[in-house]
Design a protein around this motif. Structure first.
Motif, PDB file in Angstrom:
ATOM      1  N   TYR A   1      43.440  49.017  41.432  1.00 25.42           N
ATOM      2  CA  TYR A   1      43.987  49.454  42.719  1.00 25.42           C
ATOM      3  C   TYR A   1      44.621  48.239  43.382  1.00 25.42           C
ATOM      4  O   TYR A   1      43.934  47.318  43.821  1.00 25.42           O
TER       5      TYR A   1
ATOM      6  N   CYS B   1      56.870  46.551  43.632  1.00 22.91           N
ATOM      7  CA  CYS B   1      57.405  47.243  42.465  1.00 22.91           C
ATOM      8  C   CYS B   1      58.922  47.357  42.581  1.00 22.91           C
ATOM      9  O   CYS B   1      59.461  47.566  43.681  1.00 22.91           O
TER      10      CYS B   1
ATOM     11  N   ALA C   1      57.308  53.209  48.413  1.00 22.20           N
ATOM     12  CA  ALA C   1      56.129  52.714  49.131  1.00 22.20           C
ATOM     13  C   ALA C   1      54.896  52.792  48.246  1.00 22.20           C
ATOM     14  O   ALA C   1      54.026  51.920  48.287  1.00 22.20           O
ATOM     15  N   THR C   2      54.792  53.854  47.440  1.00 28.58           N
ATOM     16  CA  THR C   2      53.684  54.005  46.488  1.00 28.58           C
ATOM     17  C   THR C   2      54.230  54.522  45.167  1.00 28.58           C
ATOM     18  O   THR C   2      55.240  55.227  45.125  1.00 28.58           O
ATOM     19  N   CYS C   3      53.587  54.134  44.086  1.00 31.68           N
ATOM     20  CA  CYS C   3      53.913  54.677  42.772  1.00 31.68           C
ATOM     21  C   CYS C   3      52.693  54.458  41.892  1.00 31.68           C
ATOM     22  O   CYS C   3      51.743  53.789  42.291  1.00 31.68           O
ATOM     23  N   ASP C   4      52.702  55.014  40.697  1.00 32.19           N
ATOM     24  CA  ASP C   4      51.536  54.874  39.827  1.00 32.19           C
ATOM     25  C   ASP C   4      51.949  54.341  38.468  1.00 32.19           C
ATOM     26  O   ASP C   4      53.077  53.869  38.281  1.00 32.19           O
TER      27      ASP C   4
ATOM     28  N   ARG D   1      47.198  51.811  40.294  1.00 32.18           N
ATOM     29  CA  ARG D   1      47.744  52.543  41.441  1.00 32.18           C
ATOM     30  C   ARG D   1      48.093  51.536  42.520  1.00 32.18           C
ATOM     31  O   ARG D   1      47.317  50.620  42.795  1.00 32.18           O
ATOM     32  N   ARG D   2      49.248  51.720  43.148  1.00 29.26           N
ATOM     33  CA  ARG D   2      49.673  50.810  44.221  1.00 29.26           C
ATOM     34  C   ARG D   2      49.179  51.328  45.569  1.00 29.26           C
ATOM     35  O   ARG D   2      49.947  51.718  46.434  1.00 29.26           O
ATOM     36  N   LEU D   3      47.865  51.313  45.716  1.00 29.79           N
ATOM     37  CA  LEU D   3      47.277  51.759  46.977  1.00 29.79           C
ATOM     38  C   LEU D   3      45.826  51.295  47.052  1.00 29.79           C
ATOM     39  O   LEU D   3      45.285  50.749  46.096  1.00 29.79           O
ATOM     40  N   ARG D   4      45.216  51.508  48.204  1.00 29.76           N
ATOM     41  CA  ARG D   4      43.815  51.146  48.394  1.00 29.76           C
ATOM     42  C   ARG D   4      42.911  52.269  47.892  1.00 29.76           C
ATOM     43  O   ARG D   4      43.264  53.448  47.961  1.00 29.76           O
TER      44      ARG D   4
ATOM     45  N   GLN E   1      40.637  58.935  46.120  1.00 32.46           N
ATOM     46  CA  GLN E   1      40.875  58.280  44.839  1.00 32.46           C
ATOM     47  C   GLN E   1      39.590  58.221  44.010  1.00 32.46           C
ATOM     48  O   GLN E   1      39.615  58.386  42.788  1.00 32.46           O
TER      49      GLN E   1
END
Length: 305
Positions: free
Chosen positions: A221, A227, A232-235, A252-255, A260
């Motif tokens: 994470y 990227c 803003a987000t991608c996987d 994953r580009r998130l917390r 999750q």
């Protein structure tokens, strides 16, 4: 006084999750079965074999220690530091009236050779950090342990969720290896790492070795990973992020949050679930709350390292 007894001077005063006063060094079952003693139950001398920069970061050090036996000591001892346990370093520093005490969790231990390794993140200006940064091979330090309350029962397969923050991934490695190295252990592991970006993922090679096992899966994470896609987000399916990942890596580009965590739930007929959280106290509190929501677990099924 028995070797594993402690007093107030053994506490470092930093509010450790597993304080030595609450979890005094445990007698080693392996040592008892072997008819030997665990050298680290009381403060013992360990010689530093190496002090190596890790991942190209001067603030990260891999320190390697070996037990120093006295001249008249018989070879009737071992070093037993179970996975999920830490050891206490006691150092006499010039200018400090009392010894400095700090807990460290080994990521590798040799039972017979009586050696262990720790990963340390140095804090600029910190007295213990400055002391460790200047250590040279052959210097001798004092450690005692093992300290902790985590015990794995291989006879009862479980769904094990291990969640680590940054350098705290190190003490989770032997916990994973303990399961994967036992062919009779049917427990399934989800190993989740919360880091800034890919440059701050440590022991990537070791994680890829774990990924070869059927009952292990990991996910990174990356809270601040940039990227090329500009989103803003991608996987891990994003072609730009995929180029940065190694074979079998998931990211994953998130917390990490309760949603999750729930997505990582293991679909199996295991006997139960446990969550192991390694990181600073703020991280442990936050992830503990998220885990309770995601997995509907009680406190007795959550271990903080």
């Amino acid at each position: 006084m028995p070797e594993n007894e402690v007093d107030e001077t053994d506490c470092c005063g930093n509010g450790c999750t597993n304080c030595i006063l609450d979890n005094p060094p445990k007698l080693s079952q392996q040592a008892l079965l072997a008819g030997k003693r665990n050298v680290i139950l009381s403060y013992a001398r360990f010689k530093m074999l190496s002090n190596v920069v890790h991942n190209g970061d001067e603030q990260l050090r891999l320190l390697h220690f070996v037990y120093v036996a006295s001249d008249d000591e018989e070879n009737d001892s071992i070093l037993d530091i179970p996975p999920g346990h830490h050891v206490m370093l006691r150092a006499e520093l010039a200018g400090h009236a009392a010894p400095l005490l700090r807990p460290y969790s080994p990521y590798w231990t040799d039972f017979v050779a009586k050696e262990f390794k720790i990963l340390v993140k140095l804090q600029p200006g910190g007295p213990m950090s400055d002391y460790l940064a200047a250590l040279e091979p052959l210097q001798v330090l004092n450690f005692r342990g093992p300290i902790g309350n985590y015990v794995h029962d291989s006879s009862s397969p479980k769904s094990i969720y291990i969640i680590a923050q940054g350098v705290a991934i190190a003490p989770t490695l032997p916990i994973v290896a303990q399961v994967l190295d036992n062919e009779d252990d049917m427990s399934c592991i989800r190993h989740l790492m919360c880091v800034k970006d890919l440059q701050h993922v440590y022991f990537r090679g070791r994680l890829l070795e774990f990924a070869k096992y059927w009952n292990y899966r990991s996910c990174l994470y990356l809270a601040h990973q940039k990227c090329g896609c500009g989103a803003a987000t991608c996987d891990e399916l994003c072609v730009h992020l995929k180029k940065e990942l190694r074979y079998n890596e998931r990211a994953r580009r998130l917390r990490l949050d309760a949603m999750q965590l729930a997505a990582q739930k293991i679909s199996s007929n295991q006997n139960g679930s446990i969550v192991i959280i390694a990181g600073n106290s703020t991280f442990q509190r936050s992830i503990r709350e998220q885990a309770i929501i995601a997995f509907k677990l009680s406190d007795e099924n959550i271990y903080l390292l």
